[in-house]
Motif scaffolding. Structure first.
Motif, short mmCIF file in Angstrom:
data_model
loop_
_atom_site.label_atom_id
_atom_site.label_comp_id
_atom_site.label_asym_id
_atom_site.label_seq_id
_atom_site.Cartn_x
_atom_site.Cartn_y
_atom_site.Cartn_z
N ARG A 188 1.01 4.37 -2.81
CA ARG A 188 0.89 5.80 -2.50
C ARG A 188 2.04 6.60 -3.10
NH1 ARG A 188 -1.22 3.59 2.46
NH2 ARG A 188 0.84 3.51 3.40
N CYS B 208 0.84 -1.20 0.00
CA CYS B 208 0.00 0.00 0.00
C CYS B 208 0.87 1.25 0.00
CB CYS B 208 -0.93 0.02 1.22
SG CYS B 208 -2.29 -1.17 1.15
N PHE C 295 -7.75 -3.28 3.90
CA PHE C 295 -7.84 -1.85 3.56
C PHE C 295 -8.37 -1.06 4.75
CE2 PHE C 295 -7.99 -2.82 -1.16
CZ PHE C 295 -6.83 -2.13 -1.45
N VAL D 176 -5.59 -0.71 7.30
CA VAL D 176 -4.62 0.28 6.80
C VAL D 176 -5.17 1.69 6.99
CG1 VAL D 176 -3.56 1.23 4.71
CG2 VAL D 176 -3.41 -1.21 5.18
N VAL E 278 -4.89 -3.41 -5.91
CA VAL E 278 -5.93 -2.38 -5.96
C VAL E 278 -7.19 -2.81 -6.68
CG1 VAL E 278 -4.24 -0.51 -5.81
CG2 VAL E 278 -5.03 -1.28 -8.06
N PRO F 115 -5.64 2.61 -1.33
CA PRO F 115 -5.59 2.57 0.14
C PRO F 115 -5.46 3.96 0.73
CG PRO F 115 -3.48 1.92 -0.81
CD PRO F 115 -4.44 2.04 -1.95
N THR G 83 -9.54 5.65 2.31
CA THR G 83 -9.64 4.62 1.28
C THR G 83 -10.69 5.06 0.27
OG1 THR G 83 -9.07 2.90 2.89
CG2 THR G 83 -10.12 2.18 0.85
N GLU H 293 1.06 -4.55 -7.52
CA GLU H 293 0.29 -3.36 -7.17
C GLU H 293 -1.07 -3.38 -7.86
OE1 GLU H 293 3.72 0.02 -6.42
OE2 GLU H 293 3.11 -0.45 -8.47
#
Length: 200
Positions: free
Chosen positions: A32, A28, A185, A188, A175, A125, A116, A171
């Motif tokens: 970002r 995550c 999620f 997180v 997602v 996330p 999220t 990745e």
């Protein structure tokens, strides 16, 4: 003896769970770092201000679409956004004036917290993201957001193709598989919200 075996089993399960979540959280974090978002805040939640926000959005995407789709890397996208920031602000201001609104507009590149967010076929996330932030007037209304890099804002963008080009396979998998990771999620988001609140 059974108590010792049970304790060892519980310890092993917890180690596996924590280890799995640590890997998920790290993935995550990488996502970002690989994303540039567009964030537009309306003056207020009135129907008029919310409608203006969407008109500003449409005008920016229509006039700046060719600029946003060119960058091949995140750094290129950030540089391009910085170079065209004043142009974006002027487009937004002009659209407001066209509609009889003289609210001031600000445009800046910031690092800000997002919860999220689900975007059509994928989820991003919670956490701190770089974003091109457009604020209208008091910026006290609901926001609109999308992803500038990978270029998912554009009307012609095909989410799966863009994700495959902009993200690694891991990745992209993370997602787009929402049901599998829904609880993770949420965890997180809770952790990132705490970090944001305390400025960690």
């Amino acid at each position: 003896m059974k108590k010792i075996e049970l304790s060892l089993l519980i310890g092993l399960i917890l180690t596996i769970l924590v280890g799995g979540f640590t890997t998920f959280a790290a993935d995550c974090g990488q996502i970002r770092e690989d994303v540039l978002r567009l964030h537009i805040l309306a003056n207020s939640d009135s129907a008029e201000d919310q409608a203006l926000k969407l008109k500003v959005r449409d005008r920016i995407l229509n006039e700046m679409g060719s600029v946003f789709e060119k960058p091949e890397t995140l750094e290129d996208a950030k540089e391009s956004a910085a170079e065209h920031l004043e142009q974006v602000r002027q487009i937004a201001q002009d659209e407001l004036l066209r509609n009889g609104c003289d609210d001031p507009v600000q445009a800046e590149i910031v690092n800000m917290y997002f919860t999220t967010r689900q975007y059509d076929a994928f989820t991003l996330p919670a956490g701190m993201y770089d974003a091109v932030r457009i604020t209208i007037g008091d910026a006290a209304g609901q926001n609109w957001w999308c992803v500038l890099y990978p270029p998912l804002c554009l009307p012609a963008a095909q989410p799966q193709e863009v994700l495959e080009e902009g993200f690694s396979e891991d990745e992209s998998d993370l997602v787009t598989r929402n049901p599998k990771y829904e609880v993770r999620f949420a965890v997180v988001e809770w952790f990132e919200s705490l970090k944001s609140s305390f400025g960690w």
